[in-house]
Motif scaffolding. Structure first.
Motif, PDB file in Angstrom:
ATOM      1  N   THR A   1      -6.842   1.696   2.189  1.00 51.12           N
ATOM      2  CA  THR A   1      -5.508   1.894   1.660  1.00 51.12           C
ATOM      3  C   THR A   1      -5.564   1.723   0.148  1.00 51.12           C
ATOM      4  O   THR A   1      -6.639   1.517  -0.424  1.00 51.12           O
ATOM      5  CB  THR A   1      -4.512   0.876   2.250  1.00 51.12           C
ATOM      6  OG1 THR A   1      -4.799  -0.426   1.718  1.00 51.12           O
ATOM      7  CG2 THR A   1      -4.599   0.839   3.761  1.00 51.12           C
ATOM      8  N   SER A   2      -4.426   1.789  -0.489  1.00 52.79           N
ATOM      9  CA  SER A   2      -4.383   1.616  -1.941  1.00 52.79           C
ATOM     10  C   SER A   2      -4.558   0.161  -2.357  1.00 52.79           C
ATOM     11  O   SER A   2      -4.674  -0.132  -3.550  1.00 52.79           O
ATOM     12  CB  SER A   2      -3.065   2.168  -2.496  1.00 52.79           C
ATOM     13  OG  SER A   2      -1.956   1.538  -1.877  1.00 52.79           O
TER      14      SER A   2
ATOM     15  N   ASN B   1      -8.077   6.888   2.372  1.00 50.62           N
ATOM     16  CA  ASN B   1      -9.087   7.864   1.954  1.00 50.62           C
ATOM     17  C   ASN B   1     -10.131   8.019   3.069  1.00 50.62           C
ATOM     18  O   ASN B   1      -9.936   7.531   4.184  1.00 50.62           O
ATOM     19  CB  ASN B   1      -9.731   7.448   0.630  1.00 50.62           C
ATOM     20  CG  ASN B   1     -10.453   6.095   0.733  1.00 50.62           C
ATOM     21  OD1 ASN B   1     -10.716   5.577   1.819  1.00 50.62           O
ATOM     22  ND2 ASN B   1     -10.767   5.513  -0.415  1.00 50.62           N
TER      23      ASN B   1
ATOM     24  N   PHE C   1       0.831  -1.201   0.000  1.00 47.06           N
ATOM     25  CA  PHE C   1       0.000   0.000   0.000  1.00 47.06           C
ATOM     26  C   PHE C   1       0.867   1.253   0.000  1.00 47.06           C
ATOM     27  O   PHE C   1       2.062   1.224   0.302  1.00 47.06           O
ATOM     28  CB  PHE C   1      -0.972   0.015   1.184  1.00 47.06           C
ATOM     29  CG  PHE C   1      -0.384  -0.492   2.474  1.00 47.06           C
ATOM     30  CD1 PHE C   1       0.589   0.214   3.149  1.00 47.06           C
ATOM     31  CD2 PHE C   1      -0.820  -1.699   3.015  1.00 47.06           C
ATOM     32  CE1 PHE C   1       1.118  -0.253   4.336  1.00 47.06           C
ATOM     33  CE2 PHE C   1      -0.293  -2.177   4.202  1.00 47.06           C
ATOM     34  CZ  PHE C   1       0.687  -1.443   4.859  1.00 47.06           C
ATOM     35  N   ASP C   2       0.235   2.378  -0.332  1.00 47.26           N
ATOM     36  CA  ASP C   2       0.958   3.647  -0.412  1.00 47.26           C
ATOM     37  C   ASP C   2       1.184   4.214   0.988  1.00 47.26           C
ATOM     38  O   ASP C   2       0.297   4.160   1.854  1.00 47.26           O
ATOM     39  CB  ASP C   2       0.166   4.654  -1.241  1.00 47.26           C
ATOM     40  CG  ASP C   2       0.054   4.242  -2.705  1.00 47.26           C
ATOM     41  OD1 ASP C   2       0.906   3.447  -3.157  1.00 47.26           O
ATOM     42  OD2 ASP C   2      -0.891   4.695  -3.385  1.00 47.26           O
TER      43      ASP C   2
END
Length: 333
Positions: A274-275, A269, A259-260
């Motif tokens: 997560t990404s 967000n 994840f980022d």
């Protein structure tokens, strides 16, 4: 493997992880909670068991250890599996969309979704960088387990954040004398707490830092503080020094989980996503615009992460849970 497959696995059993587990139960999710420490509670259990916490709505004040006890009891309402003493080192998304979670001791866990509530990751306290400080191990404290042990003693607290201010104020009523030494000028603590400190009997030394320790053998007798403005020095007779210089945080292997991230933690967000689909984060470890790193914020983020996980597993599910007072588990028979 089906019997060992959980709907949600929460990594981190601090206050936020514990409340997230409770809310997960409200949503009828099979839940596992894993923590690297030997017991639940996170940094509060380790560093601040007797610290008074005041930033949770409806609770004017509560000791850290009591808050952890309450959250632990609440988390167990829906009988989650709780595992302590396991450091998670690897998280892999499998071909069927589930997650394989590997612990440092070789144990494996299986989950449909993962919520990371690991506080600041692993942490190491920043030491008092003064020559000879390692000599006074019985007089130098980085956490306080028993406030009463400082009764009628002269204490120096070093630091300028909320933790340092809180400890100085907690020690003031029982210590003979309390000094707070801060190398800066503008304290990093909450404004009202800073004002209360200045209005108290605490001796506040801004623009100062501890540069030398003095004593006999292992017994600390005094410290020397240096003024960063005019170069003068002052000797303070003291029985103990409490150091609150922050901690070094380390996301460790989590940086490799796909994840980022940013320098402030795992990027999420507004849904705590997560990404990586199926992985969520909440509490101090996650970051987003206008993030607040207080317990109350994390107690809000955890349920958001659970609701997102619930909708990920069942798109037809309600967006949120019913309020707990209406849940069948708490209804009067």
């Amino acid at each position: 493997m089906l019997s060992n497959l959980y709907d949600v696995t929460i990594i981190g059993a601090g206050p936020v992880g514990l409340f997230t587990a409770f809310y997960s139960g409200l949503r009828s999710l099979k839940t596992k909670l894993i923590d690297a420490e030997p017991a639940v509670g996170g940094k509060i259990r380790h560093f601040y068991p007797e610290k008074i916490i005041r930033d949770i709505g409806g609770i004017p004040e509560i000791e850290g250890q009591q808050l952890v006890k309450n959250l632990h009891e609440q988390a167990q309402a829906f009988h989650p599996t709780i595992i302590c003493g396991e450091q998670i080192t690897k998280l892999t998304k499998q071909a069927d969309g589930t997650f394989l979670i590997k612990a440092e001791n070789g144990n494996y866990h299986y989950s449909k979704t993962v919520i990371i509530a690991a506080g600041s990751g692993t942490y190491e306290v920043n030491p008092l960088e003064v020559s000879g400080s390692e000599t006074y191990t019985t007089s130098l404290f980085y956490d306080i387990k028993d406030v009463a042990s400082f009764q009628d003693k002269t204490i120096v607290v070093s630091g300028g954040g909320n933790a340092a201010i809180d400890w100085a104020q907690a020690l003031e009523p029982i210590a003979k004398e309390v000094h707070l030494v801060y190398r800066g000028e503008n304290f990093k603590g909450h404004e009202e707490r800073v004002k209360e400190m200045h209005d108290s009997t605490i001796h506040v030394h801004i623009n100062h830092e501890i540069t030398a320790l003095q004593g006999n053998s292992t017994n600390l007798k005094s410290c020397i503080i240096h003024c960063n403005r005019n170069g003068s020095t002052t000797k303070i007779d003291t029985d103990a020094i409490v150091v609150n210089h922050g901690v070094k945080v380390n996301l460790g292997s989590m940086l490799d989980w796909g994840f980022d991230t940013s320098e402030y933690g795992i990027l999420v967000n507004h849904e705590m996503e997560t990404s990586v689909p199926g992985i969520y984060a909440c509490g101090d470890i996650c970051t987003y615009p206008r993030k607040m790193r207080i317990i109350a914020a994390g107690l809000h983020e955890g349920p958001i992460a659970i609701n997102s996980a619930k909708n990920f597993l069942d798109p037809e599910a309600d967006d949120v849970a019913m309020v707990s007072t209406h849940h069948e588990s708490f209804s009067e028979v």
